[in-house]
Design a protein around this motif. Structure first.
Motif, PDB file in Angstrom:
ATOM      1  N   GLN A 130       0.944   4.055  -3.003  1.00 27.40           N
ATOM      2  CA  GLN A 130       0.658   5.474  -2.779  1.00 27.40           C
ATOM      3  C   GLN A 130       1.814   6.336  -3.256  1.00 27.40           C
ATOM      4  N   THR A 160       0.818  -1.206   0.000  1.00 25.18           N
ATOM      5  CA  THR A 160       0.000   0.000   0.000  1.00 25.18           C
ATOM      6  C   THR A 160       0.857   1.264   0.000  1.00 25.18           C
ATOM      7  N   ARG A 162       4.263  12.623   2.285  1.00 24.01           N
ATOM      8  CA  ARG A 162       3.124  11.701   2.397  1.00 24.01           C
ATOM      9  C   ARG A 162       3.367  10.615   3.448  1.00 24.01           C
ATOM     10  N   GLN A 205       1.821   6.618  -7.033  1.00 26.20           N
ATOM     11  CA  GLN A 205       0.803   7.547  -7.523  1.00 26.20           C
ATOM     12  C   GLN A 205       1.278   8.989  -7.395  1.00 26.20           C
TER      13      GLN A 205
END
Length: 139
Positions: free
Chosen positions: A40, A36, A91, A43
């Motif tokens: 992320q 995951t 992030r 992206q």
């Protein structure tokens, strides 16, 4: 005849101005190790204008990412590395981020992504391969 030429020219100019959306492979949480965080990060990097494609793998609190950069952007690799690293770190502030524009790292991460998706690699082997990539990415 003139109308046809004009249409061809306008179509060409419009097509040159458009950018294809980069769609990185999403491995997800069903892999040997949850991907995951890597998905992320990919992206985030895929949204950068200079990036054509991006590969990435995560394990525990580490994220490994390598974009494929547009040919005309290769003169600014240092800036791309810095911006990409900062975007991922923003992030995922608690993660250790490894970011490289090296083609060899890109290809190795691509192999690992495929193995994770097909579930043909063990968690132990993944950890070993990522350790080897860490050494390459450090310099």
């Amino acid at each position: 005849m003139i109308l046809t030429c004009l249409c061809v020219i306008i179509t060409g100019l419009v097509a040159c101005g458009q950018r294809d959306q980069v769609r990185p492979m999403m491995v997800g949480h069903d892999a040997v190790a949850d991907q995951t965080n890597a998905d992320q990060a990919k992206q985030v990097i895929a949204s950068m204008e200079e990036v054509v494609d991006v590969k990435g793998v995560s394990l525990e609190d580490k994220i490994y990412v390598a974009p494929q950069v547009r040919h005309r952007s290769r003169f600014n690799l240092e800036g791309i590395r810095k911006e990409g690293f900062e975007r991922i770190k923003k992030r995922h502030p608690d993660a250790t981020v490894y970011f490289s524009t090296d083609k060899k790292i890109y290809m190795e991460l691509e192999k690992l992504e495929q193995q994770l998706q097909k579930r043909t690699i063990s968690k132990g082997r993944l950890k070993k391969r990522l350790g080897e990539l860490e050494e390459l990415m450090k310099g």
